[in-house]
Scaffold this motif. Structure first.
Motif, PDB file in Angstrom:
ATOM      1  N   ARG A  24       0.829  -1.209   0.000  1.00 22.06           N
ATOM      2  CA  ARG A  24       0.000   0.000   0.000  1.00 22.06           C
ATOM      3  C   ARG A  24       0.861   1.256   0.000  1.00 22.06           C
ATOM      4  NH1 ARG A  24      -3.553  -1.384   5.090  1.00 22.06           N
ATOM      5  NH2 ARG A  24      -3.414   0.900   5.331  1.00 22.06           N
ATOM      6  N   GLN A  26       3.914   1.615  -1.236  1.00 24.30           N
ATOM      7  CA  GLN A  26       4.499   1.799  -2.574  1.00 24.30           C
ATOM      8  C   GLN A  26       3.479   2.409  -3.535  1.00 24.30           C
ATOM      9  OE1 GLN A  26       8.138   0.763  -1.476  1.00 24.30           O
ATOM     10  NE2 GLN A  26       7.654   1.270  -3.582  1.00 24.30           N
ATOM     11  N   LYS A  27       2.241   1.936  -3.480  1.00 23.36           N
ATOM     12  CA  LYS A  27       1.212   2.456  -4.381  1.00 23.36           C
ATOM     13  C   LYS A  27       0.901   3.910  -4.066  1.00 23.36           C
ATOM     14  CE  LYS A  27      -1.039  -2.002  -5.230  1.00 23.36           C
ATOM     15  NZ  LYS A  27      -2.280  -2.823  -5.041  1.00 23.36           N
ATOM     16  N   THR A  31       1.617   7.816  -6.438  1.00 21.23           N
ATOM     17  CA  THR A  31       0.612   8.805  -6.853  1.00 21.23           C
ATOM     18  C   THR A  31       1.000  10.233  -6.497  1.00 21.23           C
ATOM     19  OG1 THR A  31      -0.657   8.749  -4.774  1.00 21.23           O
ATOM     20  CG2 THR A  31      -1.147   7.048  -6.432  1.00 21.23           C
TER      21      THR A  31
END
Length: 219
Positions: A24, A26-27, A31
């Motif tokens: 989570r 890394q994601k 952004t």
């Protein structure tokens, strides 16, 4: 890496799946395009037992632009620009120039802050010890899959409301530690590229560590 600390009121520390949380994080960082923050830092020398406290401000803008300004105990300005890295010590009036890849590859803390340390691929991830996390946080313990002298163990404190890192702790092969906490984070501020440019003052002594083809520049 982009980082943010929001209000940590009332929410207790929570148990989470370490690997899932690392993914989570890394994601989330993927952004984010920029952030600004104030930092406090504690650097401990294991051999002498001495600890140095530092504080200042930090700016990051993708792809890899950094302005790390230490205000206390003495002024130091680290600029990671598009073409070069500058490290300037105001009191000594000395400026050091390095290649960008050299610094991003070797400055362990910068690798975390700029997202170059891939938590899910570069580390074996485990949950931190009970009681380590603050309200609304979780702690991940990171063991590098390929240890290096500058990094044998790391921990990150994660704000579970944002999936962003609030604190980073690093230990090297000699048991020296580097503990960095970020506060007052602003995500995706408008940061001009000029903030990541540096020209040494005329009275500064310049140490150029960027090699040129065929030979090295004087240091």
């Amino acid at each position: 890496m982009a980082l943010c600390l929001l209000a940590l009121w009332a929410a207790p520390a929570m148990a989470v799946d370490a690997t899932e949380l690392a993914g989570r994080i890394q994601k989330k960082y993927a952004t984010i395009n920029a952030f600004s923050a104030n930092f406090s830092q504690s650097i401990r020398n294991a051999a002498s037992g001495d600890t140095e406290k530092r504080s200042g401000s930090f700016l990051f803008k993708k792809p890899v632009l950094v302005r790390w300004e230490t205000l206390k105990p003495e002024k130091e300005l680290l600029i990671v620009g598009k073409d070069a890295v500058w490290d300037y010590f105001e009191e000594d009036k000395e400026a050091y120039r390095y290649a960008v890849q050299e610094i991003i590859g070797s400055k362990t803390m910068l690798r975390f802050l700029t997202g170059k340390a891939n938590l899910t691929e570069d580390f074996l991830v485990a949950a931190g010890k009970p009681g380590e996390a603050g309200p609304g946080q979780a702690v991940l313990q990171l063991a590098p899959r390929e240890p290096e002298p500058g990094l044998v163990l790391a921990k990150v404190w994660v704000d579970l409301s944002t999936d962003m890192i609030a604190r980073i702790f690093i230990q090297d092969f000699y048991a020296n530690t580097n503990d960095l906490t970020l506060e007052g984070v602003v995500v995706n501020p408008k940061l001009a590229d000029t903030l990541f440019a540096f020209t040494p003052p005329r009275d500064a002594k310049v140490h150029d560590n960027v090699p040129v083809k065929g030979h090295d520049l004087p240091k």
